[in-house]
Design a protein around this motif. Sequence first.
Motif, PDB file in Angstrom:
ATOM      1  N   ILE A 131      37.553  44.107  32.902  1.00  0.00           N
ATOM      2  CA  ILE A 131      37.443  44.138  34.379  1.00  0.00           C
ATOM      3  C   ILE A 131      37.140  42.717  34.906  1.00  0.00           C
ATOM      4  CG2 ILE A 131      37.678  44.938  36.533  1.00  0.00           C
ATOM      5  CD1 ILE A 131      36.828  47.525  35.145  1.00  0.00           C
ATOM      6  N   GLU A 132      38.075  41.995  35.609  1.00  0.00           N
ATOM      7  CA  GLU A 132      37.924  40.672  36.227  1.00  0.00           C
ATOM      8  C   GLU A 132      37.752  41.049  37.891  1.00  0.00           C
ATOM      9  OE1 GLU A 132      41.447  38.412  35.275  1.00  0.00           O
ATOM     10  OE2 GLU A 132      41.033  38.659  33.200  1.00  0.00           O
ATOM     11  N   GLU A 133      37.021  40.371  38.359  1.00  0.00           N
ATOM     12  CA  GLU A 133      36.731  40.237  40.132  1.00  0.00           C
ATOM     13  C   GLU A 133      36.974  38.919  40.715  1.00  0.00           C
ATOM     14  OE1 GLU A 133      33.299  41.926  43.065  1.00  0.00           O
ATOM     15  OE2 GLU A 133      33.340  42.482  40.880  1.00  0.00           O
ATOM     16  N   ASN A 134      37.699  38.361  41.830  1.00  0.00           N
ATOM     17  CA  ASN A 134      37.961  37.588  42.563  1.00  0.00           C
ATOM     18  C   ASN A 134      37.882  37.712  43.765  1.00  0.00           C
ATOM     19  OD1 ASN A 134      40.186  37.584  42.914  1.00  0.00           O
ATOM     20  ND2 ASN A 134      41.205  36.915  40.638  1.00  0.00           N
ATOM     21  N   GLU A 135      37.936  36.275  44.655  1.00  0.00           N
ATOM     22  CA  GLU A 135      38.248  36.787  46.337  1.00  0.00           C
ATOM     23  C   GLU A 135      39.898  37.970  46.851  1.00  0.00           C
ATOM     24  OE1 GLU A 135      40.318  33.169  44.646  1.00  0.00           O
ATOM     25  OE2 GLU A 135      38.059  34.010  44.510  1.00  0.00           O
ATOM     26  N   ASN A 136      40.194  38.011  45.413  1.00  0.00           N
ATOM     27  CA  ASN A 136      41.744  38.887  45.893  1.00  0.00           C
ATOM     28  C   ASN A 136      41.560  40.312  45.763  1.00  0.00           C
ATOM     29  OD1 ASN A 136      42.530  36.630  47.225  1.00  0.00           O
ATOM     30  ND2 ASN A 136      43.518  35.771  44.823  1.00  0.00           N
TER      31      ASN A 136
END
Length: 191
Positions: A131-136
């Motif tokens: 799972i990827e997490e970023n500001e969006n």
Amino acid sequence: YASMMMDEDKGLWSHSYWVNAKRAFPKKDLFWGRGNGWVVCGFPMILDNVGLEHEESAQIIELFVKTSEALLSCMNEDYTFNTLLKYKSYRELSATALISAGWLHGIRCGYLDKKYLEPAVKAFEACVNAIEENENGVYMPNISGPPIPLPIFPKLGYKMIPLGKNWSYGIAALIFAAIEYKKCLSRNDRK
């Protein structure tokens, strides 16, 4: 369905059945990861609903075990599955989550041997760790778009399917796996 779509020797399932041609498609050794994931995820749900007293429950369990055994040999070193089983292709996390969910459910209910527990847990963890997490936002990657195996070059058709993030069926597969993971942990905590 097994008589029409399961490769008896390989223990894996074809993508679809062509009624006019009266055969499974594709007919070569091309087995779609997510399709086989849905099969494995569905077996314990069917058994839960028909009950072990049902006249076909032993056959359903036999198919569940046979398919699960075949899938073990298709698992990647990182505990994921590819979009095309038994071929070098890209990893497909909705397939991985569905297989994990089916195995965990099957183990919890006693339909599958506990030898599938470690691969099932590691497959679920591989999905979660990807799972990827970023500001969006937060994204589940490596989910293939809807596949349409080409009649002339079905293998190429599978490989050309674009990968995406957060496709609804990938998220649903991960939720199924998370529910079963939680139920297995709760059951193991009581012992």
